[in-house]
Design a protein around this motif. Structure first.
Motif, mmCIF file in Angstrom:
data_model
loop_
_atom_site.group_PDB
_atom_site.id
_atom_site.type_symbol
_atom_site.label_atom_id
_atom_site.label_comp_id
_atom_site.label_asym_id
_atom_site.label_seq_id
_atom_site.Cartn_x
_atom_site.Cartn_y
_atom_site.Cartn_z
ATOM 1 N N THR A 145 5.987 11.696 1.176
ATOM 2 C CA THR A 145 6.520 10.677 0.044
ATOM 3 C C THR A 145 6.044 9.517 0.244
ATOM 4 O O THR A 145 6.732 8.903 1.763
ATOM 5 C CB THR A 145 8.303 11.477 0.036
ATOM 6 N N LYS A 146 5.770 8.754 -0.892
ATOM 7 C CA LYS A 146 5.393 7.896 -1.117
ATOM 8 C C LYS A 146 6.443 6.543 -0.739
ATOM 9 O O LYS A 146 7.377 6.265 -1.115
ATOM 10 C CB LYS A 146 4.228 6.966 -1.949
ATOM 11 N N ILE A 147 6.327 5.628 0.534
ATOM 12 C CA ILE A 147 6.750 4.331 0.307
ATOM 13 C C ILE A 147 5.619 3.065 0.036
ATOM 14 O O ILE A 147 4.702 3.090 -0.330
ATOM 15 C CB ILE A 147 7.966 3.985 0.968
ATOM 16 N N PHE A 164 0.703 -1.368 0.053
ATOM 17 C CA PHE A 164 -0.383 0.366 -0.296
ATOM 18 C C PHE A 164 0.850 0.851 0.544
ATOM 19 O O PHE A 164 1.648 1.061 0.204
ATOM 20 C CB PHE A 164 -0.680 -0.343 0.922
ATOM 21 N N GLN A 165 0.579 2.516 -0.373
ATOM 22 C CA GLN A 165 0.784 3.552 -0.693
ATOM 23 C C GLN A 165 1.215 4.200 0.602
ATOM 24 O O GLN A 165 -0.274 3.722 1.726
ATOM 25 C CB GLN A 165 0.335 4.713 -1.274
ATOM 26 N N TYR A 166 1.812 4.454 1.870
ATOM 27 C CA TYR A 166 2.344 4.735 2.569
ATOM 28 C C TYR A 166 3.467 5.543 3.235
ATOM 29 O O TYR A 166 4.886 5.186 2.449
ATOM 30 C CB TYR A 166 3.092 2.995 3.253
ATOM 31 N N ARG A 177 0.389 7.424 -14.878
ATOM 32 C CA ARG A 177 0.652 6.221 -13.475
ATOM 33 C C ARG A 177 -0.299 5.873 -13.493
ATOM 34 O O ARG A 177 -1.293 5.127 -14.564
ATOM 35 C CB ARG A 177 0.637 7.667 -12.553
ATOM 36 N N ASP A 178 0.010 4.696 -12.901
ATOM 37 C CA ASP A 178 -0.635 3.328 -12.176
ATOM 38 C C ASP A 178 -0.829 2.115 -13.209
ATOM 39 O O ASP A 178 -1.684 1.999 -13.256
ATOM 40 C CB ASP A 178 -2.231 3.698 -11.504
ATOM 41 N N PRO A 179 0.551 1.586 -13.247
ATOM 42 C CA PRO A 179 0.193 0.891 -13.539
ATOM 43 C C PRO A 179 -0.237 -0.182 -13.861
ATOM 44 O O PRO A 179 0.156 -0.920 -12.515
ATOM 45 C CB PRO A 179 2.327 0.355 -14.837
ATOM 46 N N ALA A 232 7.617 6.313 -4.723
ATOM 47 C CA ALA A 232 7.638 5.207 -5.209
ATOM 48 C C ALA A 232 5.645 4.615 -5.182
ATOM 49 O O ALA A 232 4.959 4.635 -4.291
ATOM 50 C CB ALA A 232 7.613 3.985 -4.349
ATOM 51 N N TYR A 233 5.296 5.569 -5.911
ATOM 52 C CA TYR A 233 3.286 5.046 -6.746
ATOM 53 C C TYR A 233 3.174 4.286 -6.877
ATOM 54 O O TYR A 233 3.678 3.414 -6.801
ATOM 55 C CB TYR A 233 2.833 6.434 -7.708
ATOM 56 N N SER A 234 1.928 3.905 -6.873
ATOM 57 C CA SER A 234 1.077 3.783 -7.289
ATOM 58 C C SER A 234 1.456 2.358 -7.860
ATOM 59 O O SER A 234 1.815 2.884 -9.708
ATOM 60 C CB SER A 234 -0.684 3.376 -7.033
ATOM 61 N N ALA A 293 -10.249 -1.576 -2.008
ATOM 62 C CA ALA A 293 -10.022 -0.486 -2.465
ATOM 63 C C ALA A 293 -9.389 0.209 -1.252
ATOM 64 O O ALA A 293 -9.314 0.434 0.256
ATOM 65 C CB ALA A 293 -11.268 0.411 -2.728
ATOM 66 N N TRP A 294 -9.071 1.921 -1.803
ATOM 67 C CA TRP A 294 -8.479 2.612 -0.016
ATOM 68 C C TRP A 294 -10.497 3.545 0.190
ATOM 69 O O TRP A 294 -10.873 4.267 -0.653
ATOM 70 C CB TRP A 294 -7.806 3.537 -1.067
ATOM 71 N N MET A 295 -10.271 2.635 1.884
ATOM 72 C CA MET A 295 -11.236 4.110 2.173
ATOM 73 C C MET A 295 -11.281 4.878 2.682
ATOM 74 O O MET A 295 -11.041 6.202 3.948
ATOM 75 C CB MET A 295 -11.905 3.312 3.714
ATOM 76 N N TYR A 346 -11.711 4.704 -3.079
ATOM 77 C CA TYR A 346 -11.250 5.186 -4.185
ATOM 78 C C TYR A 346 -10.233 4.308 -4.669
ATOM 79 O O TYR A 346 -9.252 3.696 -3.190
ATOM 80 C CB TYR A 346 -10.589 6.395 -3.537
ATOM 81 N N ALA A 347 -9.084 4.774 -5.832
ATOM 82 C CA ALA A 347 -8.117 4.079 -6.120
ATOM 83 C C ALA A 347 -8.248 1.640 -6.052
ATOM 84 O O ALA A 347 -7.004 1.465 -5.555
ATOM 85 C CB ALA A 347 -7.349 3.957 -4.734
ATOM 86 N N ALA A 348 -9.708 1.546 -6.239
ATOM 87 C CA ALA A 348 -9.538 0.126 -6.310
ATOM 88 C C ALA A 348 -8.906 -0.720 -6.807
ATOM 89 O O ALA A 348 -8.857 -0.541 -8.108
ATOM 90 C CB ALA A 348 -11.286 -0.412 -6.394
HETATM 91 C C1 FRU Z 1 -4.669 7.401 -6.479
HETATM 92 C C2 FRU Z 1 -2.974 8.205 -6.460
HETATM 93 C C3 FRU Z 1 -2.204 7.221 -7.894
HETATM 94 C C4 FRU Z 1 -0.724 7.824 -7.121
HETATM 95 C C5 FRU Z 1 -0.813 7.373 -5.598
HETATM 96 C C6 FRU Z 1 -0.435 8.259 -5.606
HETATM 97 O O1 FRU Z 1 -4.745 7.954 -5.020
HETATM 98 O O2 FRU Z 1 -3.081 9.227 -6.755
HETATM 99 O O3 FRU Z 1 -2.623 7.914 -8.695
HETATM 100 O O4 FRU Z 1 0.155 6.349 -8.156
HETATM 101 O O5 FRU Z 1 -2.223 7.755 -5.861
HETATM 102 O O6 FRU Z 1 -0.005 8.003 -3.194
#
Ligand code: FRU
Length: 481
Positions: free
Chosen positions: A66-68, A55-57, A168-170, A98-100, A300-302, A284-286
């Protein structure tokens, strides 16, 4: 932030983890960050029997940073382990996050594809047409725990010329004798779409085509996913910039799906009408994956980016956001249905059966319960109090979820229904998820009540239903420390 920096700082933040864990709003059967911030689920897969949920963290900050990639594993969806973070932004391609991204299991390895976010700050940029790079990075792992060397799969110059800097988001999957990668994108005309790249070896990718909605649908699509359930293909996406309508698109950004017809050889495609997966405030982001039993599982992200309603109650305790409960996807009449993962039923205790008339007042000490309503007469007039200021009402074909002060500015979300046959409510300490008509749509929301001692009851109406009640236990997480 590289691994060394994380390791060095980790112990300094032990206090923040302890504070987060002691918070009364801590969810009992949902995944949350150990401390800090969580958003999208990433790299979902089952590998050699073990489910991996990355997960984005941002581990040390209960806010945007900044995401790991954080990491949980489970074998049964009841017992989880917090693993070492899997990806750090530690090279020129991903230095600002390090995005999704997604995982693809092949032979005895897992291939991960994710977005390396690079943001320039040397002058003022609009960050749409200029000022950032979003690289697609490939890493391989033989155990899901240790990532191998980073390889640049695609850089901005590999995306079509008419794309903005938002690509983004492959999501990678196999079809026929090729691999395909979807990327969410915003084009120069301000239209959201998905880009599709093709590969024979998961390392070399060539542009294949793109997909748009039949009519303009937002300026950017995030987190795409494409999969088939019972022979029907679906494209999941999170469009941004869709105009609000009564009962539809009530959140700032959307999360839903199009039915998809797609001829891989000719490239011809047609997307059906967009359907929202969830009609609540926080979903979001399911993303989905197929497990070893062949189930298509959705997480998904709640939460909701850029929303004007808040989560200060937990942010002040050192953590923020969570994942919605896991759901299995099935299809009926061309529509996706979301069902709670059957493992969740093992959390049930203290069953009670009643009717809407005999239900009375159910007291709950921790707000952790599952409530089923099966309508056996009319549903019109239903008014169900889930907490002192949270009410679910069905009238004239509209289901409305109304929150008071505990919504922290979340007030009302509605769903227009042709009929209402059943409702299932999952309540946790600070969340509510409602499954409508066997999962035709859901309503997910965070809620921050002053007290977890609450009463659940129905207003006296002509609606008639069978009611099942269960208290719910929590999942168990083995923490690193
Ligand atoms: C969706 C999003 C993605 C991105 C990530 C960054 O919530 O914006 O598009 O890769 O979160 O955390």
């Amino acid at each position: 932030m590289d691994r060394e920096w994380y390791d060095k700082n980790y112990l300094k933040y032990k206090g923040m983890r302890m504070q987060a864990r002691a918070d009364r709003n801590r969810l009992r059967y949902h995944l949350m960050p150990p401390a800090g911030w969580m958003n999208d689920p990433n790299g979902l897969c089952q590998f050699q029997g073990v489910y991996h949920i990355y997960f984005q963290y941002t581990p040390f900050l209960a806010g945007w940073g900044t995401k790991i990639w954080g990491h949980y594993t489970t074998k049964d969806w009841l017992h989880f382990r917090e693993e070492e973070p899997f990806l750090f932004p530690d090279c020129a391609w991903d230095r600002d996050g390090a995005y999704s991204g997604s995982a693809f299991v092949k032979d005895n390895q897992v291939h991960y594809f994710y977005t390396g976010n690079v943001k320039l700050t040397d002058r003022d940029y609009d960050y749409i047409m200029e000022g950032r790079e979003q690289n697609t990075i490939h890493v391989v792992s033989s155990d899901g725990m240790q990532a191998g060397a980073k390889e640049l799969a695609l850089s901005h110059s590999d995306y079509p010329q008419d794309m903005t800097k938002h690509v983004r988001d492959p999501k990678v999957f196999a079809q026929g004798d090729s691999y395909y990668m979807l990327l969410g994108a915003r084009d120069h005309k301000g239209k959201g779409c998905v880009l599709m790249f093709r590969s024979k070896d998961l390392s070399h990718w060539e542009y294949a085509q793109r997909m748009y909605a039949q009519e303009d649908f937002g300026y950017m699509w995030e987190c795409p996913d494409l999969f088939t359930v019972k022979g029907q293909a679906f494209l999941l996406a999170c469009p941004q910039g869709v105009e609000k309508k009564e009962h539809c698109y009530q959140n700032i950004y959307q999360c839903g799906y199009f039915t998809a017809e797609w001829d891989t050889q000719a490239g011809a495609y047609k997307l059906g009408e967009f359907q929202e997966l969830d009609k609540g405030f926080d979903f979001y982001a399911a993303q989905t994956f197929e497990d070893e039993r062949g189930r298509r599982i959705l997480l998904a992200w709640m939460g909701m980016p850029d929303a004007d309603y808040g989560n200060e109650a937990t942010a002040g305790q050192g953590w923020i956001h969570a994942l919605a409960m896991p759901r299995v996807l099935t299809v009926e009449d061309g529509r996706l249905l979301q069902k709670p993962l059957e493992e969740m039923a093992q959390l049930r205790k203290n069953h009670r059966h009643a009717t809407l008339k005999t239900f009375g007042n159910q007291k709950t000490k921790d707000c952790c319960f599952e409530l089923h309503l099966k309508f056996c007469g009319q549903a019109d007039g239903l008014a169900l109090w889930l907490r002192e200021d949270v009410k679910l009402v069905y009238k004239g074909g509209t289901l409305a979820l109304c929150l008071g002060k505990s919504g922290c500015k979340r007030e009302k979300r509605t769903a227009l229904l042709q009929k209402l046959e059943s409702l299932t409510v999952f309540s946790d300490t600070s969340s509510i998820e409602i499954f409508i008509n066997g999962g035709e749509a859901t309503m997910s929301t965070r809620v921050y009540s002053d007290s977890l001692e609450q009463n659940v009851w129905f207003e006296d109406t002509d609606a008639a239903a069978d009611v099942e009640w269960y208290d719910l236990d929590g999942i168990l997480v083995q923490w690193k420390c």
